[in-house]
Design a protein around this motif. Structure first.
Motif, PDB file in Angstrom:
ATOM      1  N   GLN A 137       0.828  -1.211   0.000  1.00 18.01           N
ATOM      2  CA  GLN A 137       0.000   0.000   0.000  1.00 18.01           C
ATOM      3  C   GLN A 137       0.863   1.263   0.000  1.00 18.01           C
ATOM      4  OE1 GLN A 137      -2.960  -0.155   3.109  1.00 18.01           O
ATOM      5  NE2 GLN A 137      -3.530  -2.232   2.555  1.00 18.01           N
ATOM      6  N   MET A 138       2.122   1.117   0.350  1.00 22.82           N
ATOM      7  CA  MET A 138       3.041   2.253   0.370  1.00 22.82           C
ATOM      8  C   MET A 138       3.657   2.518  -1.002  1.00 22.82           C
ATOM      9  SD  MET A 138       2.943   3.314   3.475  1.00 22.82           S
ATOM     10  CE  MET A 138       1.297   2.705   3.753  1.00 22.82           C
ATOM     11  N   ASP A 139       3.336   1.673  -1.985  1.00 17.85           N
ATOM     12  CA  ASP A 139       3.923   1.829  -3.319  1.00 17.85           C
ATOM     13  C   ASP A 139       3.558   3.143  -3.991  1.00 17.85           C
ATOM     14  OD1 ASP A 139       5.134  -0.576  -2.944  1.00 17.85           O
ATOM     15  OD2 ASP A 139       4.016  -1.665  -4.482  1.00 17.85           O
ATOM     16  N   ILE A 140       2.619   3.886  -3.449  1.00 18.59           N
ATOM     17  CA  ILE A 140       2.308   5.214  -3.988  1.00 18.59           C
ATOM     18  C   ILE A 140       3.458   6.184  -3.736  1.00 18.59           C
ATOM     19  CG2 ILE A 140      -0.186   4.934  -3.816  1.00 18.59           C
ATOM     20  CD1 ILE A 140      -0.067   6.740  -1.294  1.00 18.59           C
ATOM     21  N   PHE A 141       4.292   5.899  -2.726  1.00 15.08           N
ATOM     22  CA  PHE A 141       5.410   6.781  -2.396  1.00 15.08           C
ATOM     23  C   PHE A 141       6.621   6.475  -3.268  1.00 15.08           C
ATOM     24  CE2 PHE A 141       3.043   6.636   1.654  1.00 15.08           C
ATOM     25  CZ  PHE A 141       2.677   7.972   1.697  1.00 15.08           C
ATOM     26  N   LYS A 142       7.357   7.512  -3.590  1.00 20.62           N
ATOM     27  CA  LYS A 142       8.552   7.400  -4.419  1.00 20.62           C
ATOM     28  C   LYS A 142       9.491   6.336  -3.839  1.00 20.62           C
ATOM     29  CE  LYS A 142      12.331  10.151  -6.251  1.00 20.62           C
ATOM     30  NZ  LYS A 142      12.993  11.459  -6.185  1.00 20.62           N
ATOM     31  N   ASN A 143       9.915   5.415  -4.684  1.00 17.30           N
ATOM     32  CA  ASN A 143      10.891   4.362  -4.399  1.00 17.30           C
ATOM     33  C   ASN A 143      10.394   3.249  -3.466  1.00 17.30           C
ATOM     34  OD1 ASN A 143      12.759   5.779  -5.983  1.00 17.30           O
ATOM     35  ND2 ASN A 143      13.442   6.959  -4.222  1.00 17.30           N
ATOM     36  N   ALA A 144       9.146   3.288  -3.034  1.00 18.53           N
ATOM     37  CA  ALA A 144       8.663   2.290  -2.079  1.00 18.53           C
ATOM     38  C   ALA A 144       8.757   0.860  -2.627  1.00 18.53           C
ATOM     39  CB  ALA A 144       7.232   2.600  -1.644  1.00 18.53           C
ATOM     40  N   ALA A 145       8.321   0.641  -3.853  1.00 20.03           N
ATOM     41  CA  ALA A 145       8.362  -0.710  -4.424  1.00 20.03           C
ATOM     42  C   ALA A 145       9.798  -1.218  -4.506  1.00 20.03           C
ATOM     43  CB  ALA A 145       7.699  -0.733  -5.799  1.00 20.03           C
ATOM     44  N   ALA A 146      10.722  -0.377  -4.931  1.00 19.54           N
ATOM     45  CA  ALA A 146      12.133  -0.776  -5.034  1.00 19.54           C
ATOM     46  C   ALA A 146      12.707  -1.100  -3.653  1.00 19.54           C
ATOM     47  CB  ALA A 146      12.949   0.316  -5.711  1.00 19.54           C
ATOM     48  N   ILE A 147      12.312  -0.332  -2.648  1.00 19.68           N
ATOM     49  CA  ILE A 147      12.794  -0.597  -1.283  1.00 19.68           C
ATOM     50  C   ILE A 147      12.226  -1.916  -0.782  1.00 19.68           C
ATOM     51  CG2 ILE A 147      12.704   0.212   1.116  1.00 19.68           C
ATOM     52  CD1 ILE A 147      12.635   3.114  -0.113  1.00 19.68           C
ATOM     53  N   ARG A 148      10.933  -2.144  -1.005  1.00 23.04           N
ATOM     54  CA  ARG A 148      10.305  -3.408  -0.581  1.00 23.04           C
ATOM     55  C   ARG A 148      10.985  -4.616  -1.226  1.00 23.04           C
ATOM     56  NH1 ARG A 148       5.693  -5.213  -1.703  1.00 23.04           N
ATOM     57  NH2 ARG A 148       5.321  -4.111  -3.632  1.00 23.04           N
ATOM     58  N   ASN A 149      11.463  -4.433  -2.450  1.00 25.91           N
ATOM     59  CA  ASN A 149      12.117  -5.518  -3.186  1.00 25.91           C
ATOM     60  C   ASN A 149      13.606  -5.602  -2.900  1.00 25.91           C
ATOM     61  OD1 ASN A 149       9.721  -6.370  -4.443  1.00 25.91           O
ATOM     62  ND2 ASN A 149       9.919  -4.749  -5.973  1.00 25.91           N
ATOM     63  N   GLY A 150      14.084  -4.790  -1.965  1.00 26.86           N
ATOM     64  CA  GLY A 150      15.489  -4.840  -1.575  1.00 26.86           C
ATOM     65  C   GLY A 150      16.435  -4.179  -2.559  1.00 26.86           C
ATOM     66  N   GLU A 151      15.938  -3.368  -3.466  1.00 28.79           N
ATOM     67  CA  GLU A 151      16.760  -2.739  -4.497  1.00 28.79           C
ATOM     68  C   GLU A 151      17.271  -1.347  -4.103  1.00 28.79           C
ATOM     69  OE1 GLU A 151      14.020  -2.727  -7.757  1.00 28.79           O
ATOM     70  OE2 GLU A 151      13.869  -4.922  -7.781  1.00 28.79           O
ATOM     71  N   MET A 152      16.691  -0.758  -3.060  1.00 29.49           N
ATOM     72  CA  MET A 152      17.097   0.584  -2.611  1.00 29.49           C
ATOM     73  C   MET A 152      17.076   0.619  -1.089  1.00 29.49           C
ATOM     74  SD  MET A 152      15.080   3.128  -5.228  1.00 29.49           S
ATOM     75  CE  MET A 152      16.214   4.477  -5.394  1.00 29.49           C
TER      76      MET A 152
END
Length: 177
Positions: A137-152
């Motif tokens: 649900q936080m994927d609306i925030f900048k870079n959230a998806a990448a952080i969740r996936n361990g990429e950032m």
């Protein structure tokens, strides 16, 4: 004698009834006395957690909603109204950055609520090590998806404390809600 006893009884009952009609306020006019606050609520089941980053059940969600307040809250008519936000946010021209000023508020221990508290909360939900069931649900925030996936790194999440009372939220894309 009986008449005197009856009159005295009625007077005493009247005095007790008037005393029971008080509103609990001090007659001294002082409003500095602290009145303990108490809330009683029922739950439909056992609470799984009161951690807003880790709940996934309705019972915990209801309790969290009654205990914590966000930037907005829902009023008695089911409409959003300002909560910890002091005013409506400033929104950037591209519709991606929202800047909130926080009102004065304190935690139950007396510490001030700060913008950094919001940053901590959003980062905790997104942090893949916490395994939050609502992290997507936080994927609306900048870079959230990448952080969740361990990429950032967490620090790259689009949530920043500009100062103690200013919170900046940056979105991936403008959204209507």
């Amino acid at each position: 004698m009986k008449k005197k006893l009856r009159v005295t009884s009625f007077l005493m009952m009247g005095i007790f009834m008037l005393a029971a009609c008080g509103n609990g306020e001090s007659s001294t006019g002082s409003d500095t006395a602290e009145v303990p606050q108490k809330m009683v609520a029922t739950a439909t089941g056992e609470l799984a957690t009161l951690d807003s980053a880790l709940y996934s059940d309705v019972t915990s969600s209801d309790a969290i909603g009654q205990i914590f307040e966000g930037l907005y809250r829902i009023d008695g008519k089911n409409n959003p109204e300002l909560g910890l936000a002091e005013s409506e946010p400033d929104v950037s021209e591209d519709g991606k950055t929202y800047t909130f000023k926080l009102r004065e508020a304190v935690w139950s221990n007396g510490d001030a609520v700060t913008a950094e508290d919001f940053v901590y909360a959003f980062q905790k939900v997104v942090d893949p090590e916490n395994g939050s069931p609502s992290s997507n649900q936080m994927d609306i925030f900048k870079n959230a998806a990448a952080i969740r996936n361990g990429e950032m790194d967490l620090e790259e999440l689009g949530v920043k404390a500009i100062d103690e009372k200013t919170l900046e939220l940056t979105l991936e894309n403008p959204i209507t809600y």
